[in-house]
Design a protein around this motif. Structure first.
Motif: not given
Length: 581
Positions: A27-42, A111-115, A124-125
């Motif tokens: 989840l921490g790494i996912g938050e980091l990537v979302a911060g780089l791309l789009n916070p709503k994709s967390s 599941v998270g990616a689909a959501a 798509s990113l």
């Protein structure tokens, strides 16, 4: 080495801990990537948004009644708790076979990616944070499992070399001795016990002049899978650091998108049509009675946005299209150049139960929505404005209501300052007389002129009425329900509302006694709530029930029959119980 071998059944707590830490790291790494791309994709936000979208109306009402405006925090906390439990379960599976746990984590990543990618405003990113986070979690799970329960080939658990203490070599006395094989260097070797042939830790031998170091740990049988507590704890510490740093960094990166600075730079133009000065007596100024104008910080917030949209006014634009003669596109600068108007309007959420808190009054500044629509030229037969927010939420507003002359607007300011970000900055809709779910689109970016029989707004397929005129309502604020008060003369006070009709009378009764007329405060117009009070109730010791009902300017009095918020707003008399001592 096969990392998917069967593992021991012991130490369930350690296995659960491994799963939780691996999940947290993911989840921490996912938050980091979302911060780089789009916070709503967390990952958490994506799953939370999907949960909000699928929540039945009855469950949504219960959540709002139970948790109030904290319902989003409760939802996110609940998701974290559920994910923690699932991660612990995957850790328990991984102590038998790592592949079970890693596969489970990757499935949750899918599941998270689909959501994330099925959100209306997604790209798509947006799938990457969940997928990369799941991969990081699976890798962490594999590493932690190997550290906790090392898997080895017989006799070689620890492949780190061990350098034995140096010994002083014995000098040879003859050339023959130096050339002789090792077994003949000393007579004692012929009498050494057989066990000395077994390799021992911290030993070495010379082979062709080279020193060969043996493994420091050599085990067999049950010792192969012994629990390595220190290996686990050091791995867990590293995983926690990864989770924490990733999460905090992701939050920090998301913060770079904040529009607070841009909001502070907004210079609001003066309205061409200013609101009237509030009349004297608009506020009864009684203790615990809400003020006539609700401060921005206290204004209720009900929406589906788990992450508040950060819309830059420099890039914002509104498109009006559909059943129009001339599609219109407005930038924020265009909107501020238009003749602006002010109006005092009370907003009410359809989820407000009888006596509920989801109502507030403010002075709004904006462009008259009907004027903009006239420029577009609404075609015959159109009866619906399908507005869309920056996060994809949609709202259906009746055309005839907006065009009947009321102060419906595209608002840019609230109580003398640019709209707060949580209340729709830079632009939102305000339409007096309609519940917010069919009128008050925040972060509005698109208005499609259409028909109710051709399009549906967000809440309609979820059990709510397509049209939502506000019902007449009233509430007791003083004294508080369930409170204990002193005997003697006591004030009873509250607010009543019937937006765009106005309140003509409020009545109060105690213990099913006769109805008494309340004193009404002044109001600037029919679109706001109205304060009321009964100043001289003689409270006697005991338990008392107080009820209130209001009558609007059309002569309609609130019904006593209770109805829940679903599907078109609650109804019934608000009553409270107080104890007098």
């Amino acid at each position: 080495m096969n990392t998917n071998q069967t593992r021991p059944r012991g130490h369930a707590w350690a296995a659960a801990l491994v799963g939780v830490v691996a999940g947290a790291a993911g989840l921490g790494i996912g938050e980091l990537v979302a911060g780089l791309l789009n916070p709503k994709s967390s990952p958490i936000v994506a799953v939370g948004d999907a949960a909000v979208d699928q929540t039945p109306a009855a469950l949504k009402d219960w959540a709002i009644r139970t948790f109030g405006t904290s319902d989003k925090a409760v939802l996110l906390s609940g998701i974290v708790i559920v994910l923690t439990l699932i991660a612990a379960g995957l850790g328990l599976l991984a102590r038998r076979r790592v592949g079970f746990g890693t596969t489970g984590l990757m499935l949750f990543g899918v599941v998270g990616a689909a959501a994330a990618i099925t959100r209306p405003d997604s790209g798509s990113l947006d799938a990457l944070p969940s997928l990369i986070g799941a991969g990081a979690g699976a890798w962490t799970l594999s590493i932690l499992a190997r550290r906790a329960w090392p898997l080895v080939e017989p006799g070689y658990e620890d492949l780190h070399t061990h350098r034995p203490p140096k010994t002083t070599p014995q000098p040879s006395t003859t050339p023959e001795a130096s050339a002789a094989p090792a077994s003949s260097t000393a007579p004692a070797s012929s009498t050494a016990p057989a066990s000395s042939a077994t390799p021992q830790p911290s030993t070495k031998a010379s082979v062709a002049g080279d020193v060969v170091h043996r493994p420091a740990v050599m085990r067999s049988g049950a010792q192969l899978h012994e629990f390595d507590r220190r290996g686990l704890l050091t791995g867990v510490a590293a995983g926690v650091v990864i989770a924490g740093v990733g999460g905090l960094a992701g939050r920090g990166l998301a913060g770079r998108l904040s529009v607070d600075t841009e909001r502070a730079r907004i210079a609001l133009p003066k309205p061409v049509k200013p609101a009237k000065a509030l009349p004297a007596g608009v506020d009864l100024r009684l203790k615990d009675l809400p003020p006539f104008t609700t401060p921005n910080r206290d204004f209720y917030r009900i929406d589906t946005a788990l992450v508040i949209p950060q819309v830059d006014p420099k890039t914002w634009k509104l498109t009006i299209h559909g059943m129009v003669d001339r599609p219109v596109e407005l930038t924020f600068a265009d909107l501020l150049k238009r003749p602006l108007m002010e109006a005092d309007v009370t907003l009410t959420c359809v989820s407000n139960d009888v006596g509920g808190p989801y109502i507030g009054n403010a002075r709004w500044l904006g462009a008259h929505l009907a004027d903009v629509l006239r420029e577009a030229g609404i075609r015959s037969g159109a009866d619906m404005l399908l507005s869309t927010s920056a996060d994809g939420w949609t709202c259906g507003t009746p055309v005839d209501v907006v065009m009947d002359g009321r102060d419906a607007m595209l608002a840019v300011a609230m109580n003398g300052e640019a709209l707060p970000v949580s209340h729709g900055f830079p632009v939102r809709q305000v339409v007096p007389g309609l519940y917010g779910y069919v009128s008050a689109t925040k972060w509005v970016t698109d208005i499609k002129v259409t028909r109710f029989d051709q399009d549906e707004a967000y809440w309609t397929p979820r059990g709510w009425a397509p049209k939502g005129p506000i019902k007449t309502g009233s509430r007791i604020d003083v004294p508080r329900g369930g409170s204990t008060i002193s005997a003697g003369r006591t004030a009873i006070a509250g607010v009543a509302w019937a937006q765009h009709r106005g309140i003509d009378a409020v009545e109060v009764r105690v213990d099913k006694g006769p109805w008494r007329q309340a004193r009404l405060a002044e109001v600037p117009g029919p679109d706001t709530w109205r304060q009321w009070a009964v100043d001289d109730w003689q409270a006697t010791p005991g338990r008392h029930t107080i009820e209130v009902r209001a009558t609007d300017a059309t002569g309609q009095t609130q019904t006593a029959d209770y109805a829940p918020p679903t599907p078109d707003g609650s109804s019934g008399w608000h009553s409270i119980l107080v104890v007098v001592k």
